[in-house]
Design an enzyme around this catalytic site. Structure first.
Site, PDB file in Angstrom:
ATOM      1  CG  ASP A  98       0.996  -0.419   9.874  1.00 40.29           C
ATOM      2  OD1 ASP A  98       1.924  -1.234   9.773  1.00 40.29           O
ATOM      3  OD2 ASP A  98       0.973   0.649   9.232  1.00 40.29           O
ATOM      4  N   PRO A 155     -11.899  -5.212   1.241  1.00 33.56           N
ATOM      5  CG  PRO A 155     -13.527  -6.771   1.864  1.00 33.56           C
ATOM      6  CD  PRO A 155     -12.105  -6.395   2.103  1.00 33.56           C
TER       7      PRO A 155
HETATM    8  P1  5GP Z   1      -1.479   1.989  13.129  1.00 32.25           P
HETATM    9  O1  5GP Z   1      -0.188   2.304  12.405  1.00 32.25           O
HETATM   10  O2  5GP Z   1      -1.858   3.070  14.057  1.00 32.25           O
HETATM   11  O3  5GP Z   1      -1.421   0.618  13.792  1.00 32.25           O
HETATM   12  O4  5GP Z   1      -2.601   1.904  12.029  1.00 32.25           O
HETATM   13  C1  5GP Z   1      -3.195   3.087  11.565  1.00 32.25           C
HETATM   14  C2  5GP Z   1      -4.248   2.871  10.531  1.00 32.25           C
HETATM   15  O5  5GP Z   1      -3.581   2.821   9.275  1.00 32.25           O
HETATM   16  C3  5GP Z   1      -5.088   1.598  10.588  1.00 32.25           C
HETATM   17  O6  5GP Z   1      -6.194   1.707  11.439  1.00 32.25           O
HETATM   18  C4  5GP Z   1      -5.526   1.516   9.137  1.00 32.25           C
HETATM   19  O7  5GP Z   1      -6.647   2.344   8.902  1.00 32.25           O
HETATM   20  C5  5GP Z   1      -4.338   2.081   8.373  1.00 32.25           C
HETATM   21  N1  5GP Z   1      -3.528   0.974   7.844  1.00 32.25           N
HETATM   22  C6  5GP Z   1      -2.323   0.546   8.283  1.00 32.25           C
HETATM   23  N2  5GP Z   1      -1.878  -0.474   7.528  1.00 32.25           N
HETATM   24  C7  5GP Z   1      -2.840  -0.708   6.604  1.00 32.25           C
HETATM   25  C8  5GP Z   1      -2.982  -1.660   5.533  1.00 32.25           C
HETATM   26  O8  5GP Z   1      -2.120  -2.518   5.272  1.00 32.25           O
HETATM   27  N3  5GP Z   1      -4.134  -1.568   4.793  1.00 32.25           N
HETATM   28  C9  5GP Z   1      -5.100  -0.641   5.039  1.00 32.25           C
HETATM   29  N4  5GP Z   1      -6.182  -0.636   4.244  1.00 32.25           N
HETATM   30  N5  5GP Z   1      -5.013   0.269   6.039  1.00 32.25           N
HETATM   31  C10 5GP Z   1      -3.894   0.216   6.810  1.00 32.25           C
END
Ligand code: 5GP
Length: 158
Positions: A98, A155
């Site tokens: 993300d 899921p």
């Molecule tokens: P980062 O911002 O460090 O790339 O992501 C951090 C964490 O946020 C990811 O490992 C994930 O657990 C959660 N995350 C970010 N975007 C999403 C999303 O669209 N769906 C879900 N389920 N988790 C997300």
């Protein structure tokens, strides 16, 4: 919100296997919670051990992002597999890239503590957006699919 099934996820992760086999890692480091199932799907075909770490940026209790990554658990560096990360090719697996903050943290931590010879990162989904985290140029990057910046519902969140 965009919903993904276990079948979608299995197919997307499996599509990465030929490229990952070319990279030829000897260990997977799975970032939990979300990276555990994608890593397990890869293991079926890569046939290499999984080390688990647990990192937290997103707070499920109030749907907010924390200012920094919290290290809940790291792998056991004294264990048979953990002690072999040094000087090996490793593959870091998470479910979604993300802001890239978590991946940057994990890559830096593994370089500082275990200094592998080469690192690749494999994510199920890469969100197409400006990233906060930066990965070194030496890190090989695999994404199963590039997706729009929406909230992905997996899921295991059901
Ligand atoms: P980062 O911002 O460090 O790339 O992501 C951090 C964490 O946020 C990811 O490992 C994930 O657990 C959660 N995350 C970010 N975007 C999403 C999303 O669209 N769906 C879900 N389920 N988790 C997300």
């Amino acid at each position: 919100k965009v919903y993904f099934s276990y079948v979608d996820i299995h197919e997307t992760m499996s599509s990465l296997v030929p490229q990952i086999l070319e990279f030829n890692p000897s260990v997977i480091i799975a970032i939990g919670g979300g990276g555990f199932i994608p890593a397990r799907i890869l293991r079926t075909e890569l046939k290499i051990p999984i080390l688990a770490v647990s990192l937290e940026l997103y707070d499920d209790t109030n749907n907010t992002t924390k200012p920094e990554v919290k290290k809940i658990q790291w792998f056991d560096e004294q264990s048979e597999v953990g002690s072999k990360v040094r000087n090996q090719k490793i593959l870091i697996v998470d479910e979604v890239d993300d802001t890239r903050t978590t991946l940057q943290y994990c890559v830096e931590e593994v370089i500082n503590t275990n200094n592998p010879s080469e690192i690749a990162v494999a994510v199920l989904h890469n969100k197409l957006k400006p990233k906060r985290g930066i990965l070194p140029d030496t890190v090989t990057y695999f994404s199963g699919a590039d997706v729009e910046d929406h909230w992905n519902c997996y899921p295991w969140d059901a």
